[in-house]
Design a protein around this motif. Structure first.
Motif, PDB file in Angstrom:
ATOM      1  N   THR A  28      37.186  48.236  31.225  1.00  0.00           N
ATOM      2  CA  THR A  28      37.501  49.645  31.450  1.00  0.00           C
ATOM      3  C   THR A  28      38.413  49.770  32.652  1.00  0.00           C
ATOM      4  OG1 THR A  28      35.342  50.276  30.544  1.00  0.00           O
ATOM      5  CG2 THR A  28      36.543  51.947  31.776  1.00  0.00           C
ATOM      6  N   PHE A  29      39.676  49.954  32.384  1.00  0.00           N
ATOM      7  CA  PHE A  29      40.722  49.900  33.402  1.00  0.00           C
ATOM      8  C   PHE A  29      40.459  50.864  34.565  1.00  0.00           C
ATOM      9  CE2 PHE A  29      44.886  48.957  34.909  1.00  0.00           C
ATOM     10  CZ  PHE A  29      45.491  50.138  35.297  1.00  0.00           C
ATOM     11  N   GLU A  30      40.007  52.071  34.231  1.00  0.00           N
ATOM     12  CA  GLU A  30      39.859  53.103  35.265  1.00  0.00           C
ATOM     13  C   GLU A  30      38.741  52.786  36.259  1.00  0.00           C
ATOM     14  OE1 GLU A  30      41.625  54.909  31.607  1.00  0.00           O
ATOM     15  OE2 GLU A  30      39.945  53.579  32.058  1.00  0.00           O
ATOM     16  N   ASP A  31      37.884  51.846  35.929  1.00  0.00           N
ATOM     17  CA  ASP A  31      36.747  51.513  36.788  1.00  0.00           C
ATOM     18  C   ASP A  31      37.065  50.491  37.870  1.00  0.00           C
ATOM     19  OD1 ASP A  31      34.131  51.692  34.217  1.00  0.00           O
ATOM     20  OD2 ASP A  31      35.211  53.252  35.334  1.00  0.00           O
ATOM     21  N   TYR A  32      38.253  49.929  37.817  1.00  0.00           N
ATOM     22  CA  TYR A  32      38.574  48.827  38.720  1.00  0.00           C
ATOM     23  C   TYR A  32      39.872  49.073  39.493  1.00  0.00           C
ATOM     24  CZ  TYR A  32      35.048  46.120  36.247  1.00  0.00           C
ATOM     25  OH  TYR A  32      33.873  45.673  35.706  1.00  0.00           O
ATOM     26  N   SER A  33      39.858  48.626  40.735  1.00  0.00           N
ATOM     27  CA  SER A  33      41.088  48.608  41.526  1.00  0.00           C
ATOM     28  C   SER A  33      41.888  47.365  41.157  1.00  0.00           C
ATOM     29  CB  SER A  33      40.765  48.588  43.022  1.00  0.00           C
ATOM     30  OG  SER A  33      40.016  49.719  43.393  1.00  0.00           O
ATOM     31  N   ILE A  34      43.189  47.529  41.164  1.00  0.00           N
ATOM     32  CA  ILE A  34      44.084  46.431  40.822  1.00  0.00           C
ATOM     33  C   ILE A  34      45.084  46.252  41.963  1.00  0.00           C
ATOM     34  CG2 ILE A  34      45.808  45.554  39.199  1.00  0.00           C
ATOM     35  CD1 ILE A  34      43.119  45.754  37.917  1.00  0.00           C
ATOM     36  N   GLY A  35      45.402  45.030  42.251  1.00  0.00           N
ATOM     37  CA  GLY A  35      46.357  44.781  43.322  1.00  0.00           C
ATOM     38  C   GLY A  35      47.298  43.637  42.987  1.00  0.00           C
ATOM     39  N   TRP A  36      48.226  43.440  43.893  1.00  0.00           N
ATOM     40  CA  TRP A  36      49.212  42.363  43.765  1.00  0.00           C
ATOM     41  C   TRP A  36      49.113  41.436  44.966  1.00  0.00           C
ATOM     42  CZ3 TRP A  36      52.309  41.679  39.534  1.00  0.00           C
ATOM     43  CH2 TRP A  36      52.394  42.747  38.634  1.00  0.00           C
ATOM     44  N   PHE A  37      49.099  40.145  44.657  1.00  0.00           N
ATOM     45  CA  PHE A  37      49.191  39.095  45.661  1.00  0.00           C
ATOM     46  C   PHE A  37      50.504  38.350  45.421  1.00  0.00           C
ATOM     47  CE2 PHE A  37      44.772  38.774  47.334  1.00  0.00           C
ATOM     48  CZ  PHE A  37      44.133  39.622  46.444  1.00  0.00           C
ATOM     49  N   ARG A  38      50.920  37.616  46.432  1.00  0.00           N
ATOM     50  CA  ARG A  38      52.072  36.729  46.227  1.00  0.00           C
ATOM     51  C   ARG A  38      51.864  35.435  46.998  1.00  0.00           C
ATOM     52  NH1 ARG A  38      56.961  39.967  49.428  1.00  0.00           N
ATOM     53  NH2 ARG A  38      56.268  39.519  51.572  1.00  0.00           N
ATOM     54  N   GLN A  39      52.483  34.388  46.470  1.00  0.00           N
ATOM     55  CA  GLN A  39      52.379  33.073  47.097  1.00  0.00           C
ATOM     56  C   GLN A  39      53.741  32.410  47.100  1.00  0.00           C
ATOM     57  OE1 GLN A  39      49.445  30.479  45.329  1.00  0.00           O
ATOM     58  NE2 GLN A  39      49.253  29.324  47.222  1.00  0.00           N
ATOM     59  N   ALA A  40      54.253  32.205  48.292  1.00  0.00           N
ATOM     60  CA  ALA A  40      55.520  31.509  48.455  1.00  0.00           C
ATOM     61  C   ALA A  40      55.242  29.996  48.519  1.00  0.00           C
ATOM     62  CB  ALA A  40      56.218  31.968  49.723  1.00  0.00           C
ATOM     63  N   PRO A  41      56.234  29.179  48.211  1.00  0.00           N
ATOM     64  CA  PRO A  41      56.037  27.720  48.238  1.00  0.00           C
ATOM     65  C   PRO A  41      55.511  27.242  49.583  1.00  0.00           C
ATOM     66  CG  PRO A  41      58.122  28.247  47.199  1.00  0.00           C
ATOM     67  CD  PRO A  41      57.590  29.538  47.754  1.00  0.00           C
ATOM     68  N   GLY A  42      54.436  26.480  49.553  1.00  0.00           N
ATOM     69  CA  GLY A  42      53.874  25.927  50.770  1.00  0.00           C
ATOM     70  C   GLY A  42      53.081  26.892  51.612  1.00  0.00           C
TER      71      GLY A  42
END
Length: 122
Positions: A28-42
């Motif tokens: 149920t999409f509306e029940d959860y927070s969604i975020g973005w992470f990122r990972q650069a090399p190393g």
């Protein structure tokens, strides 16, 4: 199947824009927070932005504040990350995740997408 699927990565010149999408399914999409992470090399994976399911409030890391915008389309169970004024240091693999979201940032991710590469050429 419970999953998150990212799309929209690629190569862009510095100063350009790109929009990432994260399509959710199986919960149920509306029940959860969604975020973005990122990972650069190393480097370690770091939280970039999130949007709270409680009140729609948003969080941005200092490195992207004023340049990135997170939004949702609940009808399509999708979260977007609009990235403007891109810099070479934004180059990374970007992951969306189901996670806690607040003024502290992102925490306790329990579901990850497969990641999408964003490369910013200088």
């Amino acid at each position: 199947e419970v999953q998150l699927v990212e799309s929209g990565g690629g190569l862009v010149q510095a100063g350009g824009s790109m929009r990432l999408s994260c399509a959710a399914s199986g919960f149920t999409f509306e029940d959860y927070s969604i975020g973005w992470f990122r990972q650069a090399p190393g480097k370690e994976r770091k939280g970039v932005s999130c949007i709270s399911s409680d009140d729609g409030s948003t969080y941005y890391s200092n490195s992207v504040k004023g340049r990135f915008t997170i939004s949702t389309n609940n009808a399509q169970n999708t979260v977007y990350l609009q990235m403007d004024s891109l810099k070479a240091e934004d180059t990374a693999v970007y992951y969306c995740a189901r996670a806690l979201c607040g003024s502290f940032g992102l925490g306790h991710p329990d579901l990850w997408g497969q990641g999408t590469q964003v490369t910013v050429s200088s």
